[in-house]
Design an enzyme around this catalytic site. Structure first.
Site, PDB file in Angstrom:
ATOM      1  N   GLU A 233     -60.690   1.052  -7.814  1.00 29.61           N
ATOM      2  CA  GLU A 233     -60.297   1.834  -8.108  1.00 29.61           C
ATOM      3  C   GLU A 233     -59.469   1.073  -9.356  1.00 29.61           C
ATOM      4  O   GLU A 233     -58.268   0.457  -8.870  1.00 29.61           O
ATOM      5  CB  GLU A 233     -58.876   1.739  -6.994  1.00 29.61           C
ATOM      6  CG  GLU A 233     -58.276   2.786  -7.613  1.00 29.61           C
ATOM      7  CD  GLU A 233     -56.297   3.807  -6.538  1.00 29.61           C
ATOM      8  OE1 GLU A 233     -55.674   4.142  -6.874  1.00 29.61           O
ATOM      9  OE2 GLU A 233     -56.260   2.776  -5.408  1.00 29.61           O
TER      10      GLU A 233
ATOM     11  N   LYS B 126     -62.571   5.463  -8.082  1.00 28.12           N
ATOM     12  CA  LYS B 126     -61.105   6.761  -7.933  1.00 28.12           C
ATOM     13  C   LYS B 126     -60.565   6.402  -9.181  1.00 28.12           C
ATOM     14  O   LYS B 126     -59.948   4.907  -9.278  1.00 28.12           O
ATOM     15  CB  LYS B 126     -60.089   5.700  -6.085  1.00 28.12           C
ATOM     16  CG  LYS B 126     -58.986   6.384  -6.567  1.00 28.12           C
ATOM     17  CD  LYS B 126     -57.963   6.722  -5.225  1.00 28.12           C
ATOM     18  CE  LYS B 126     -57.036   7.194  -5.068  1.00 28.12           C
ATOM     19  NZ  LYS B 126     -55.906   6.935  -3.492  1.00 28.12           N
TER      20      LYS B 126
END
Length: 295
Positions: A176, A213
């Protein structure tokens, strides 16, 4: 179990519920939920209250596998129980929902326009515990605040360095590298990020399967070709401070991108709501996010 969970994450429709607020963000999450700081006297009580909030979400009849693929848990949530079962066991056995664990220790100070993750000195021990608690994968966040190629290269390199360790432990890492939604020339930062992600993904061992993400990009479908790479299980989106309505609107324009929302999921929920009102609000939120995730 891992094969069933992998197939679910790879192929099924739905989205990921992010229930992983940690120490720094917990007071704000509780305040938004209607519990002020004077309602608890120390960190222990604070985490008890936030676990009650998370349990209420997980136990809700609206929180089911038909629309939710997985939940991201904070470490204390992983070690806490829901209806007598550890959280990940409750989610899988009672709900058919996969669990991920937040493993990062927060953000370092900004350098070259980015905030790398702080060191994770106990990572291998934490991964061992995650396996014992039947966790499927992990999640770790760092942040891009400026268009700075050196900084973005460093942030992606660190994410994949930890990602390889996590793969080696038999877990699927969610990588992420968030681009802050207020970044000046956000579109340019996302183009550099995409280039770096592809470079690292193509260099991965074929046995290392990862998820990404990412902030919903300014250029629609920017990450469509990344979704097709063999090492990528799924690409999911963070809400990044957008309201639920705006996040859903942007998400729906990015085909194949599914939500992994935290604030946008819990928006409108309150400790003082009756169970009926709470479940009705959560059901509406889940349906809206699900609809945006399957377009």
């Amino acid at each position: 179990m891992k094969k069933l969970q992998f197939d679910r994450m790879k192929n099924d429709k739905g989205f990921i519920a992010a229930l992983d607020q940690s120490g720094g963000s917990t007071p704000k999450a509780l305040e938004t939920y209607g519990i002020s700081e004077d309602a608890y006297k120390d960190e222990t009580e604070m985490f008890q209250l936030v676990h009650q909030m998370r349990s209420r979400i997980m136990e809700s009849p609206a929180f089911t596998k038909e629309r939710i693929l997985a939940a991201i848990l904070f470490e204390k949530t992983m070690d806490s129980k829901v209806e007598g079962l550890y959280s990940a066991d409750y989610l899988w056995e009672k709900k058919g929902i996969v669990s991920f664990l937040k493993v990062d220790k927060g953000l370092d100070t900004q350098k070259n326009g980015v905030q790398l993750m702080k060191p994770i000195p106990d990572l291998e021990a934490l991964l061992t515990r995650a396996n014992e608690r039947h966790i499927f994968g992990t999640k770790m966040r760092s942040v891009i605040n400026e268009v700075n190629k050196e900084g973005i290269k460093a942030i992606v390199a660190q994410q994949f360095e930890f990602g390889k360790i996590i793969c080696g432990a038999g877990l699927v890492p969610i990588i992420e590298p968030e681009v802050d939604i207020h970044t000046v020339n956000k579109k340019e930062a996302e183009a550099i990020l995409k280039e770096e992600l592809i470079s690292h993904l193509k260099a991965l061992d074929e046995n290392c399967q990862v998820m990404l993400k990412l902030t919903i990009p300014d250029e629609d479908n920017l990450y469509a070709d990344i979704m097709k790479l063999p090492n990528v299980v799924r690409v999911v989106a963070l809400s990044g401070g957008y309201s639920r309505e705006e996040a859903n609107e942007k998400l729906a324009r990015n085909h194949g991108l599914i939500a992994s929302f935290s604030r946008a999921l819990s928006e409108g929920l309150n400790d003082n709501q009756s169970d009926d009102a709470f479940n009705e609000m959560l059901n509406k939120s889940i349906q809206n996010i699900y609809d945006a995730s399957i377009k």
